[in-house]
Design an enzyme around this catalytic site. Structure first.
Site, PDB file in Angstrom:
ATOM      1  N   GLY A 163     120.052  94.868  91.442  1.00 55.72           N
ATOM      2  CA  GLY A 163     120.597  94.473  89.878  1.00 55.72           C
ATOM      3  C   GLY A 163     120.623  92.802  90.202  1.00 55.72           C
ATOM      4  O   GLY A 163     119.907  92.298  90.849  1.00 55.72           O
ATOM      5  N   CYS A 164     121.369  92.253  89.327  1.00 56.62           N
ATOM      6  CA  CYS A 164     121.323  90.865  89.235  1.00 56.62           C
ATOM      7  C   CYS A 164     122.395  90.223  90.292  1.00 56.62           C
ATOM      8  O   CYS A 164     123.368  90.700  90.707  1.00 56.62           O
ATOM      9  CB  CYS A 164     121.570  90.221  88.003  1.00 56.62           C
ATOM     10  SG  CYS A 164     120.537  90.691  86.704  1.00 56.62           S
ATOM     11  N   LYS A 179     126.508  90.225  94.000  1.00 61.40           N
ATOM     12  CA  LYS A 179     125.268  91.080  93.814  1.00 61.40           C
ATOM     13  C   LYS A 179     126.083  92.277  92.781  1.00 61.40           C
ATOM     14  O   LYS A 179     126.893  92.892  93.212  1.00 61.40           O
ATOM     15  CB  LYS A 179     124.261  91.446  94.815  1.00 61.40           C
ATOM     16  CG  LYS A 179     123.335  92.618  94.240  1.00 61.40           C
ATOM     17  CD  LYS A 179     122.367  93.113  95.575  1.00 61.40           C
ATOM     18  CE  LYS A 179     121.912  92.303  96.326  1.00 61.40           C
ATOM     19  NZ  LYS A 179     121.055  92.839  97.466  1.00 61.40           N
ATOM     20  N   ASP A 276     112.722  97.462 104.456  1.00 60.19           N
ATOM     21  CA  ASP A 276     112.217  96.769 103.160  1.00 60.19           C
ATOM     22  C   ASP A 276     112.377  95.261 103.334  1.00 60.19           C
ATOM     23  O   ASP A 276     112.654  94.589 102.428  1.00 60.19           O
ATOM     24  CB  ASP A 276     113.215  97.099 101.949  1.00 60.19           C
ATOM     25  CG  ASP A 276     112.746  96.625 100.660  1.00 60.19           C
ATOM     26  OD1 ASP A 276     111.419  96.675 100.492  1.00 60.19           O
ATOM     27  OD2 ASP A 276     113.615  96.352  99.605  1.00 60.19           O
TER      28      ASP A 276
END
Length: 443
Positions: A163-164, A179, A276
């Site tokens: 998300g943002c 976040k 990641d």
């Protein structure tokens, strides 16, 4: 207490039995026939003269004395019960009042904490992750909504699959990054839970600090320390085009990343595979200290021996994990090698090269160049070209090439990588290199 009451009751019963047993066998009148209560039917007795000597008859005075004894026994037993139960009753009432008072106090205290901003907990609540589980602050949704100006677009400082990310001002002295979970899929919710679970157990200068989280209805928010210089990806590929990152600054960033990974692999209990690692998940503070972030896909110890569902970003994913699903700490080492390529070349992990529209991994096209010392200086990012000792450049290139070997066993441990980078970073930046400035000779 039950035993004492039982004892008193037995005492009363015994008194009653003793009194009754002390009374004579009474005569019972049945019509005109009188029979002895404890004997079978006998012939009628017509007068007192018929009783043999020594026979005891029913005496009113004796019955009165027996009743008095029974009454005295009952009064004595009742007094004993009263004397015993009175202090116990007072103690029970006292404890009930004390418990009620404590409950009311805790209730008022909880009510007074509802809706307070994060700064109200400073000094009372752990705001930085440590080794204890569940130490992260649960934050009030309204506070975060207000701090982000109701999640206004102008406050967005980053965006990803989760998300943002919004810049939020809790008060005049505390700026944070919030976040917000936009994707409500089951995978996203699991990533949210994993991030909270892992970062609540980790404290390291090169790993992002999770200050708090909020799980309010369908809204899920993560609150981090604010990293003023954004991500490494933004610094390399954004408007500044790497101009803020000198050679030594880049080596410092590489060293910070290696230290963060070493902590996850070697010192964290249980150990963690980030899974990641990429330039967008490496954040930089005001002094360009690097910290690892985004642990939603991280895997704890025990999963490295199993086939884990493929997740990550193409270009950073190790071949054995991509093809066979085999995940180990060497998968993070591969991703670290790709980040080193980016630091040296300022190229994206996957790019369109030439006139063809096909996308090619940075590892595929850059590997031959980094292995050729004659060509290496010419392909380095122009911003740092000719600003380093070539021996240092060759050493960093060699480390990067080893990290991205297709065979995991050929890749070094992150600890070995760390030891290789420490001598290349100046002392004032956390390494062991002593930089001697060249003096300018004038004639």
């Amino acid at each position: 207490m039950k035993i004492l009451v039982g004892f008193v009751l037995n005492l009363i019963l015994n008194l009653q039995i003793t009194t009754i047993d002390a009374r004579p066998n009474r005569l019972i009148l049945l019509s005109d026939t009188t029979v002895h209560e404890s004997s079978p039917a006998v012939a009628p007795i017509s007068s007192m003269a018929d009783f043999p000597p020594g026979t005891h008859t029913d005496n009113p005075n004796h019955e009165t004395q027996s009743n008095k004894k029974l009454l005295i026994g009952l009064v004595s037993a009742s007094s004993l019960i009263g004397i015993t139960l009175l202090p116990l009753t007072c103690l029970w009432i006292y404890r009930r009042k004390k418990l009620h008072k404590s409950t009311n106090f805790n209730s008022r205290r909880l009510d007074s904490l509802k809706g307070l901003p994060l700064t109200s907990f400073i000094g009372r609540t752990t705001l930085k992750p440590n080794t204890e589980k569940n130490s992260i602050t649960v934050m009030d949704y309204k506070t975060l909504e207000t701090a982000t100006n109701n999640f206004q677009e102008s406050d967005i400082i980053g965006e990803g699959g989760f998300g943002c990310v919004y810049k939020a001002q809790i008060n005049d002295n505390l700026s944070v990054a919030v976040k917000r979970l936009d994707n409500k899929s089951q995978n996203s919710i699991k990533e949210f839970q994993t991030e909270v679970n892992i970062l609540s157990k980790i404290q390291h200068p090169n790993i992002i600090s999770l200050l708090g989280y909020c799980d309010h209805d369908e809204s899920k928010l993560l609150v981090y320390e604010l990293m003023q210089n954004g991500s490494l990806e933004t610094q390399l590929h954004g408007p500044s085009c790497g101009s803020n990152l000198t050679w030594y600054c880049r080596m410092k960033i590489a060293l910070d990343i290696a230290r963060g990974l070493e902590y996850l692999h070697e010192h964290s209990k249980p150990s963690v595979i980030h899974r990641d690692l990429k330039s967008s998940n490496i954040l930089l503070d005001s002094n360009f200290n690097a910290k690892l972030s985004d642990f939603g896909l991280a895997v704890m110890e025990g999963a490295n021996s199993k086939n884990v569902k493929l997740s990550g970003t193409l270009g950073y994913v190790a071949p054995e994990y991509l093809l066979d699903g085999k995940l180990t700490d060497k998968s993070d080492v591969y991703a670290f090698g790709v980040v080193l390529f980016e630091l040296l070349l300022r190229r994206r992990h996957v790019e369109k090269l030439g006139s063809s529209q096909s996308r090619q991994s940075i590892v595929t096209w850059a590997m031959p160049l980094l292995m050729d010392r004659s060509k290496l200086p010419s392909v380095i990012d122009p911003v740092i070209r000719d600003t380093m000792d070539l021996k240092h450049l060759y050493q960093v290139a060699a480390v990067a090439v080893l990290c991205v070997q297709s065979e995991p066993s050929y890749r070094p441990l992150i600890t070995d990588v760390l030891h290789s980078l420490v001598p290349l970073v100046p002392v004032e930046l956390g390494g062991t290199l002593r930089v001697v400035e060249k003096s300018v000779v004038t004639t």
